[in-house]
Design a protein around this motif. Structure first.
Motif, PDB file in Angstrom:
ATOM      1  N   MET A  48       0.769  -1.120  -0.040  1.00  0.00           N
ATOM      2  CA  MET A  48      -0.065  -0.119   0.191  1.00  0.00           C
ATOM      3  C   MET A  48       0.855   1.237  -0.051  1.00  0.00           C
ATOM      4  O   MET A  48       1.838   1.349   0.715  1.00  0.00           O
ATOM      5  CB  MET A  48      -0.938   0.035   1.228  1.00  0.00           C
ATOM      6  CG  MET A  48      -1.992  -1.150   1.464  1.00  0.00           C
ATOM      7  SD  MET A  48      -3.093  -1.126   2.487  1.00  0.00           S
ATOM      8  CE  MET A  48      -4.120   0.225   1.676  1.00  0.00           C
ATOM      9  N   THR A  49       0.546   2.186  -0.763  1.00  0.00           N
ATOM     10  CA  THR A  49       1.333   3.469  -0.943  1.00  0.00           C
ATOM     11  C   THR A  49       0.363   4.605  -0.831  1.00  0.00           C
ATOM     12  O   THR A  49      -0.708   4.745  -1.502  1.00  0.00           O
ATOM     13  CB  THR A  49       2.035   3.554  -2.342  1.00  0.00           C
ATOM     14  OG1 THR A  49       2.833   2.407  -2.518  1.00  0.00           O
ATOM     15  CG2 THR A  49       2.690   4.876  -2.434  1.00  0.00           C
ATOM     16  N   LEU A  50       0.680   5.368   0.209  1.00  0.00           N
ATOM     17  CA  LEU A  50       0.157   6.719   0.284  1.00  0.00           C
ATOM     18  C   LEU A  50       0.775   7.865  -0.623  1.00  0.00           C
ATOM     19  O   LEU A  50       2.081   8.111  -0.110  1.00  0.00           O
ATOM     20  CB  LEU A  50      -0.171   7.206   1.828  1.00  0.00           C
ATOM     21  CG  LEU A  50      -0.725   6.661   2.962  1.00  0.00           C
ATOM     22  CD1 LEU A  50      -0.762   7.198   4.184  1.00  0.00           C
ATOM     23  CD2 LEU A  50      -2.110   6.334   2.502  1.00  0.00           C
TER      24      LEU A  50
ATOM     25  N   ARG B 168      -9.331  -2.626   5.619  1.00  0.00           N
ATOM     26  CA  ARG B 168      -9.354  -2.153   6.988  1.00  0.00           C
ATOM     27  C   ARG B 168      -8.257  -0.910   6.963  1.00  0.00           C
ATOM     28  O   ARG B 168      -8.637   0.257   7.610  1.00  0.00           O
ATOM     29  CB  ARG B 168      -8.948  -3.210   7.880  1.00  0.00           C
ATOM     30  CG  ARG B 168      -9.622  -2.891   9.192  1.00  0.00           C
ATOM     31  CD  ARG B 168      -9.098  -3.956  10.302  1.00  0.00           C
ATOM     32  NE  ARG B 168      -9.255  -5.472  10.027  1.00  0.00           N
ATOM     33  CZ  ARG B 168      -8.703  -6.214  10.379  1.00  0.00           C
ATOM     34  NH1 ARG B 168      -7.988  -6.204  11.339  1.00  0.00           N
ATOM     35  NH2 ARG B 168      -9.350  -7.767  10.138  1.00  0.00           N
ATOM     36  N   ALA B 169      -7.309  -0.903   6.313  1.00  0.00           N
ATOM     37  CA  ALA B 169      -6.189  -0.014   6.122  1.00  0.00           C
ATOM     38  C   ALA B 169      -6.805   1.261   5.457  1.00  0.00           C
ATOM     39  O   ALA B 169      -6.568   2.233   5.849  1.00  0.00           O
ATOM     40  CB  ALA B 169      -5.051  -0.523   5.451  1.00  0.00           C
ATOM     41  N   GLU B 170      -7.635   0.667   4.378  1.00  0.00           N
ATOM     42  CA  GLU B 170      -8.098   1.829   3.556  1.00  0.00           C
ATOM     43  C   GLU B 170      -9.235   2.911   4.380  1.00  0.00           C
ATOM     44  O   GLU B 170      -8.903   4.145   4.234  1.00  0.00           O
ATOM     45  CB  GLU B 170      -8.581   1.418   2.249  1.00  0.00           C
ATOM     46  CG  GLU B 170      -7.704   0.825   1.286  1.00  0.00           C
ATOM     47  CD  GLU B 170      -8.379   0.341   0.097  1.00  0.00           C
ATOM     48  OE1 GLU B 170      -7.787   0.234  -0.979  1.00  0.00           O
ATOM     49  OE2 GLU B 170      -9.417  -0.161   0.124  1.00  0.00           O
TER      50      GLU B 170
ATOM     51  N   MET C  43      -7.203   5.140   6.764  1.00  0.00           N
ATOM     52  CA  MET C  43      -6.632   6.110   6.300  1.00  0.00           C
ATOM     53  C   MET C  43      -7.436   7.296   5.839  1.00  0.00           C
ATOM     54  O   MET C  43      -7.298   8.469   5.943  1.00  0.00           O
ATOM     55  CB  MET C  43      -5.616   5.644   5.110  1.00  0.00           C
ATOM     56  CG  MET C  43      -4.463   4.804   5.348  1.00  0.00           C
ATOM     57  SD  MET C  43      -3.157   5.681   6.342  1.00  0.00           S
ATOM     58  CE  MET C  43      -3.715   5.327   8.002  1.00  0.00           C
ATOM     59  N   GLU C  44      -8.795   6.726   5.321  1.00  0.00           N
ATOM     60  CA  GLU C  44      -9.800   7.732   4.904  1.00  0.00           C
ATOM     61  C   GLU C  44     -10.336   8.565   6.202  1.00  0.00           C
ATOM     62  O   GLU C  44     -10.556   9.828   6.156  1.00  0.00           O
ATOM     63  CB  GLU C  44     -10.893   7.048   4.261  1.00  0.00           C
ATOM     64  CG  GLU C  44     -10.754   6.596   2.980  1.00  0.00           C
ATOM     65  CD  GLU C  44     -11.723   5.544   2.439  1.00  0.00           C
ATOM     66  OE1 GLU C  44     -12.851   5.419   3.041  1.00  0.00           O
ATOM     67  OE2 GLU C  44     -11.584   4.852   1.436  1.00  0.00           O
TER      68      GLU C  44
END
Length: 412
Positions: free
Chosen positions: A268-270, A320-322, A325-326
């Motif tokens: 995953m990349t922000l 869950r990670a997305e 982050m949102e």
């Protein structure tokens, strides 16, 4: 009497015939003069069946009742094993977690063992009992409720008993005959190791090798419990299986002990995060609170006060990670342009205590992958481990190439 702990996994007690076979192994140890504590898992498939019943009954279930239901599988196996041993004229008794008692925290479905007082079981040994058959995976909370230890908890139970009772060894019987240099299903040259250091086994377990549960290896390392992994389906000798032990107990070994892999990884990349003090905390605290298990972390070079932050996590935790982050973006804690999730990656790792004193392992690993045309996306290292994230379609090729390059089919 010297005391031995023997643990039998689900496939080793899947049928009455297999329980009888396991009981015969216990009988051999009793005949040698050992008192034996047997830790049993539920019969193969039983825990999944019980979890399914709970989910069907109550999707938003009470975790206390979940533990009450799911722990029953081990109780059945313990009773059947004790009866089988009694039929062989071996004095045996079954024990549920609360009867020992195995005292745990109150975290239902993920409890941790806090204490195992040996008094009750030792008193029965003193009265002539030769085998205590203990239901693995379970304990009792301070509130007096049944708890379970999470998947693979019977391994942890076995090691904890070996530590609490100062056992001479803890034998883990499973469906494989030991710890291999890599997965034999992927690499036919994989070799069974006679011995492996605690630290190496801990790394391999955490990196995807499914022979032993990570928590059980942590416990064994902390309390210096000699662990042996063996097959319950093959003839045994005193040298069978793989001994997991102190580094000092291994005379000579290869620089690299094994190659591990994890298929279910996501990268995953922000994109375009503000590069400021505290940004890493602002990203990874919400992920931790959401129960996302972050592994590899890379921060790209900063340009004009913005940077990209990349991390890996299990594929089943991407949503869950997305969401985390949102939520963090909405609250103003972080500001980023986009979240990109790549779920077609795999993690491949080489592990070995020999890396501490040998240089060039990383260079060799990277050259091997380059020769196979495999691009590396992320790299992390520790004192005895190098892990890379690559495209999943190249995972098996990478494992085979690294196994060959480090000549793991040869003994050290």
């Amino acid at each position: 009497m010297p005391l031995l702990v023997m643990k039998f996994g689900g496939t080793s007690v899947a049928t009455l015939d297999r329980i009888r076979r396991a009981a015969k192994r216990v009988g051999v140890e009793v005949a040698k003069g050992h008192d034996v504590i047997v830790i049993v898992s539920a019969m193969s498939g039983e825990t999944n069946k019980l979890v399914g019943l709970v989910d069907e009954t109550s999707p938003l279930y009470d975790a206390r009742e979940y533990d009450a239901v799911v722990s029953s599988g081990e109780n059945v196996t313990a009773g059947l094993m004790a009866l089988t041993l009694q039929e062989m004229d071996i004095p045996a008794r079954s024990w549920q977690g609360w009867q020992v008692p195995v005292r745990t925290t109150s975290a239902h479905a993920a409890a941790r063992i806090e204490e195992i007082p040996p008094g009750n079981i030792m008193a029965k040994f003193g009265e002539g009992m030769k085998v205590a058959v203990v239901a693995g995976f379970q304990g009792v909370s301070p509130e007096g409720r049944i708890t379970t230890l999470g998947r693979g908890g019977s391994d942890t139970t076995a090691v904890a008993f070996a530590a609490a009772f100062d056992a001479i060894r803890c034998d883990i019987y499973t469906d494989v005959d030991g710890v291999y240099t890599t997965d034999p299903r992927i690499c036919e040259k994989a070799r069974k190791l006679d011995r492996i250091a605690f630290e190496e086994m801990l790394e391999l377990a955490s990196l995807g090798a499914k022979v032993l549960q990570t928590r059980s290896v942590e416990l064994a390392m902390r309390y210096k419990v000699r662990l042996r992994v063996l097959s319950s389906f093959e003839e045994q000798s005193d040298e069978a299986g793989t001994l997991v032990c102190d580094e000092e107990d291994i005379m000579e070994s290869n620089v690299v002990a094994g190659v591990a892999y994890s298929r279910d990884e996501a990268k995953m990349t922000l994109v375009s995060v503000a590069d400021r003090p505290g940004i890493a905390s602002a990203i990874f605290m919400p992920l931790a609170e959401a129960g996302v298990n972050v592994d590899m972390i890379v921060q790209n070079i900063s340009e004009e006060g913005r940077t990209d932050m990349t991390f890996s996590c299990p594929t089943n935790q991407v949503a869950r990670a997305e969401k985390a982050m949102e939520a963090a973006k909405s609250s103003g804690d972080i500001n980023y342009h986009d979240v990109i999730a790549d779920q077609n990656v795999a993690k491949v790792s080489v592990v070995g205590i020999g890396m501490r004193s040998h240089t060039g392992v990383a260079a060799k690993m990277f050259q091997v992958l380059a020769n196979e045309g495999i691009n590396i996306k992320v790299i992390t290292t520790s004192e005895i481990k190098i892990s890379v994230l690559i495209d999943r379609k190249y995972m098996e090729l990478a494992v085979q190439a690294l196994h060959d390059a480090f000549e793991l089919e040869k003994a050290g």
